[in-house]
Enzyme design. Sequence first.
Site, mmCIF file in Angstrom:
data_model
loop_
_atom_site.group_PDB
_atom_site.id
_atom_site.type_symbol
_atom_site.label_atom_id
_atom_site.label_comp_id
_atom_site.label_asym_id
_atom_site.label_seq_id
_atom_site.Cartn_x
_atom_site.Cartn_y
_atom_site.Cartn_z
ATOM 1 N N GLY A 12 19.165 34.340 51.781
ATOM 2 C CA GLY A 12 18.066 34.414 50.826
ATOM 3 C C GLY A 12 18.451 35.020 49.478
ATOM 4 O O GLY A 12 17.660 34.988 48.531
ATOM 5 N N VAL A 13 19.665 35.558 49.377
ATOM 6 C CA VAL A 13 20.111 36.118 48.100
ATOM 7 C C VAL A 13 20.453 34.965 47.154
ATOM 8 O O VAL A 13 21.016 33.950 47.571
ATOM 9 C CB VAL A 13 21.335 37.049 48.311
ATOM 10 C CG1 VAL A 13 21.953 37.465 46.986
ATOM 11 C CG2 VAL A 13 20.914 38.281 49.113
ATOM 12 N N LEU A 18 27.915 29.643 38.388
ATOM 13 C CA LEU A 18 29.171 29.819 37.646
ATOM 14 C C LEU A 18 29.302 31.292 37.263
ATOM 15 O O LEU A 18 28.374 31.881 36.708
ATOM 16 C CB LEU A 18 29.170 28.940 36.395
ATOM 17 C CG LEU A 18 30.444 28.934 35.543
ATOM 18 C CD1 LEU A 18 30.659 27.537 34.920
ATOM 19 C CD2 LEU A 18 30.386 29.962 34.419
ATOM 20 N N GLY A 19 30.447 31.871 37.605
ATOM 21 C CA GLY A 19 30.675 33.286 37.286
ATOM 22 C C GLY A 19 31.953 33.459 36.486
ATOM 23 O O GLY A 19 32.629 32.484 36.113
ATOM 24 N N GLY A 21 35.643 35.293 36.533
ATOM 25 C CA GLY A 21 36.641 35.973 37.361
ATOM 26 C C GLY A 21 37.498 36.899 36.525
ATOM 27 O O GLY A 21 37.810 36.595 35.365
ATOM 28 N N ASP A 46 33.205 38.360 39.088
ATOM 29 C CA ASP A 46 33.954 38.407 40.353
ATOM 30 C C ASP A 46 35.173 39.315 40.201
ATOM 31 O O ASP A 46 36.126 38.980 39.499
ATOM 32 C CB ASP A 46 34.423 36.996 40.738
ATOM 33 C CG ASP A 46 35.154 36.998 42.073
ATOM 34 O OD1 ASP A 46 34.476 36.871 43.109
ATOM 35 O OD2 ASP A 46 36.396 37.155 42.089
ATOM 36 N N TYR A 51 42.225 44.140 42.306
ATOM 37 C CA TYR A 51 42.463 43.785 40.900
ATOM 38 C C TYR A 51 42.624 45.041 40.027
ATOM 39 O O TYR A 51 43.087 44.948 38.889
ATOM 40 C CB TYR A 51 41.330 42.930 40.321
ATOM 41 C CG TYR A 51 41.080 41.618 41.037
ATOM 42 C CD1 TYR A 51 41.973 41.111 41.985
ATOM 43 C CD2 TYR A 51 39.938 40.872 40.765
ATOM 44 C CE1 TYR A 51 41.715 39.923 42.644
ATOM 45 C CE2 TYR A 51 39.687 39.675 41.411
ATOM 46 C CZ TYR A 51 40.571 39.211 42.362
ATOM 47 O OH TYR A 51 40.317 38.035 43.005
ATOM 48 N N LYS A 76 35.670 42.825 46.562
ATOM 49 C CA LYS A 76 36.316 42.414 47.827
ATOM 50 C C LYS A 76 37.129 43.562 48.390
ATOM 51 O O LYS A 76 37.749 44.324 47.631
ATOM 52 C CB LYS A 76 37.247 41.207 47.590
ATOM 53 C CG LYS A 76 36.689 40.153 46.673
ATOM 54 C CD LYS A 76 37.565 38.931 46.548
ATOM 55 C CE LYS A 76 37.085 38.032 45.422
ATOM 56 N NZ LYS A 76 37.520 38.416 44.077
ATOM 57 N N HIS A 109 38.673 40.158 51.682
ATOM 58 C CA HIS A 109 39.481 39.415 50.711
ATOM 59 C C HIS A 109 40.414 38.390 51.381
ATOM 60 O O HIS A 109 40.532 37.263 50.938
ATOM 61 C CB HIS A 109 40.288 40.423 49.881
ATOM 62 C CG HIS A 109 40.712 39.931 48.536
ATOM 63 N ND1 HIS A 109 40.857 40.770 47.463
ATOM 64 C CD2 HIS A 109 41.032 38.685 48.079
ATOM 65 C CE1 HIS A 109 41.243 40.063 46.403
ATOM 66 N NE2 HIS A 109 41.360 38.807 46.753
HETATM 67 N N1 LIG Z 1 39.796 35.497 46.670
HETATM 68 C C1 LIG Z 1 41.030 35.321 46.243
HETATM 69 O O1 LIG Z 1 42.002 35.456 47.008
HETATM 70 C C2 LIG Z 1 41.248 34.928 44.816
HETATM 71 C C3 LIG Z 1 42.513 34.459 44.401
HETATM 72 C C4 LIG Z 1 42.671 34.089 43.067
HETATM 73 C C5 LIG Z 1 41.596 34.178 42.188
HETATM 74 N N2 LIG Z 1 40.386 34.661 42.622
HETATM 75 C C6 LIG Z 1 39.211 34.775 41.705
HETATM 76 O O2 LIG Z 1 39.039 33.536 41.030
HETATM 77 C C7 LIG Z 1 39.079 33.742 39.620
HETATM 78 C C8 LIG Z 1 39.641 32.523 38.908
HETATM 79 O O3 LIG Z 1 40.880 32.150 39.476
HETATM 80 P P1 LIG Z 1 42.229 32.125 38.644
HETATM 81 O O4 LIG Z 1 42.188 33.177 37.630
HETATM 82 O O5 LIG Z 1 43.301 32.136 39.658
HETATM 83 O O6 LIG Z 1 42.271 30.663 38.004
HETATM 84 P P2 LIG Z 1 41.425 29.827 36.944
HETATM 85 O O7 LIG Z 1 40.196 30.516 36.550
HETATM 86 O O8 LIG Z 1 41.342 28.454 37.502
HETATM 87 O O9 LIG Z 1 42.457 29.757 35.720
HETATM 88 C C9 LIG Z 1 42.781 30.884 34.968
HETATM 89 C C10 LIG Z 1 43.944 30.509 34.080
HETATM 90 O O10 LIG Z 1 43.537 29.468 33.212
HETATM 91 C C11 LIG Z 1 43.620 29.849 31.841
HETATM 92 N N3 LIG Z 1 42.409 29.294 31.243
HETATM 93 C C12 LIG Z 1 41.143 29.734 31.373
HETATM 94 N N4 LIG Z 1 40.274 28.928 30.746
HETATM 95 C C13 LIG Z 1 41.015 27.941 30.186
HETATM 96 C C14 LIG Z 1 40.685 26.820 29.411
HETATM 97 N N5 LIG Z 1 39.410 26.552 29.087
HETATM 98 N N6 LIG Z 1 41.696 25.999 28.993
HETATM 99 C C15 LIG Z 1 42.981 26.262 29.334
HETATM 100 N N7 LIG Z 1 43.356 27.317 30.083
HETATM 101 C C16 LIG Z 1 42.378 28.149 30.506
HETATM 102 C C17 LIG Z 1 43.683 31.361 31.885
HETATM 103 O O11 LIG Z 1 44.461 31.879 30.827
HETATM 104 P P3 LIG Z 1 43.842 32.853 29.694
HETATM 105 O O12 LIG Z 1 43.277 34.061 30.387
HETATM 106 O O13 LIG Z 1 45.045 33.153 28.842
HETATM 107 O O14 LIG Z 1 42.794 32.035 28.988
HETATM 108 C C18 LIG Z 1 44.420 31.617 33.202
HETATM 109 O O15 LIG Z 1 45.811 31.441 33.034
HETATM 110 C C19 LIG Z 1 39.939 35.011 39.481
HETATM 111 O O16 LIG Z 1 39.812 35.639 38.236
HETATM 112 C C20 LIG Z 1 39.405 35.835 40.625
HETATM 113 O O17 LIG Z 1 38.172 36.434 40.267
HETATM 114 C C21 LIG Z 1 40.209 35.025 43.926
#
Ligand SMILES: NC(=O)c1ccc[n+]([C@@H]2O[C@H](COP(=O)([O-])OP(=O)(O)OC[C@H]3O[C@@H](n4cnc5c(N)ncnc54)[C@H](OP(=O)(O)O)[C@@H]3O)[C@@H](O)[C@H]2O)c1
Length: 296
Positions: A12-13, A18-19, A21, A46, A51, A76, A109
């Site tokens: 229910g939350v 879109l968030g 990260g 997120d 982190y 996480k 996580h």
């Molecule tokens: N649960 C888990 O194990 C886990 C693992 C990984 C990630 N996450 C979460 O998911 C979030 C997102 O994942 P992610 O950071 O791995 O990947 P992502 O959001 O798919 O991609 C981030 C990368 O893309 C670049 N970027 C961002 N917007 C862009 C755009 N419009 N055009 C071109 N490049 C762009 C960023 O560089 P710049 O910052 O230089 O723009 C960064 O290198 C994380 O921040 C985290 O909160 C969770």
Amino acid sequence: MSNVPTIDLNDGVCITQLGFGVFQIKPDETAAAVKRALDIGYRHIDTAEMYGNEREVGQGIRDAGLDRAEVFVTSKLNNGCHEPDDARRAFDKTLEALGSDYVDLFLIHWPLPTLYGGDFVSTWKVLEEFSREGRARSVGVSNFQTAHLERLAAETGTVPSVNQIEVHPYFAQRQVQEFGAARGILTQAWSPIGGITFYREGSHGSTLDDPVIGAIARAHGKSPAQVTLRWGLQEGRSVIPKSTKPTRIAENIDVFDFELSADEIAAVDGLDTGRRGGPEPGAVTLEAYGREIPDA
Ligand SMILES: NC(=O)c1ccc[n+]([C@@H]2O[C@H](COP(=O)([O-])OP(=O)(O)OC[C@H]3O[C@@H](n4cnc5c(N)ncnc54)[C@H](OP(=O)(O)O)[C@@H]3O)[C@@H](O)[C@H]2O)c1
């Protein structure tokens, strides 16, 4: 006012689809990045204990001048804190660092199957305790595969609200997504624009250089990142793109003025290589990935 759609979780939350990260955003850049994201309309952040920037996430929310209730905050559990008392202590530190008496969503996580005999079920029961206490409005998991989800279902009476997993055009994990969907578990995509494909050497190149995604982007006058996010949103996932660059933070939320056709969605679906960019969840052990909880 944010124009981002919301999704009702199985408890229910309500979560903003879109968030923002914050993995790999340095602590001294995090508050400004979070404030910028909130200023332009993001309402969902997120983070994670691992982190090392929860304190700065809390600061960024306060700097934005928003009521805490206006922002959906996820954190996480640190991989080194799966034992029940460690998890309780780690969660207290999360709330203290965020400067809040609750999180909206708290996740395990990684399942860490080799740790403590693979007893993530006891860890999950501690998260349910946080939920009963009202200190986590919702609780879920991350990087769980179907066998992990099956075991949770068999040994507890509850299902997670969310499973946050690697999903981008080159690795879609359809089986895990379908298993979750059948049980009301929302799939939340990490690396939703394929970040893992360009910040880590892999068996394929960057999703942003893909010619199929590029052609769709040109047809809509949008960027490859926007097309990739739109694909995730139209398939019903929550997406949490990360950027430290102001123009990209804005670009990544500017995805609600166009729609991909069924053929375009199918074309992106067709790019799945079946090969993950991140680690195999079964290989993420405390020995390989464990860290002390930083004093956030
Ligand atoms: N649960 C888990 O194990 C886990 C693992 C990984 C990630 N996450 C979460 O998911 C979030 C997102 O994942 P992610 O950071 O791995 O990947 P992502 O959001 O798919 O991609 C981030 C990368 O893309 C670049 N970027 C961002 N917007 C862009 C755009 N419009 N055009 C071109 N490049 C762009 C960023 O560089 P710049 O910052 O230089 O723009 C960064 O290198 C994380 O921040 C985290 O909160 C969770």
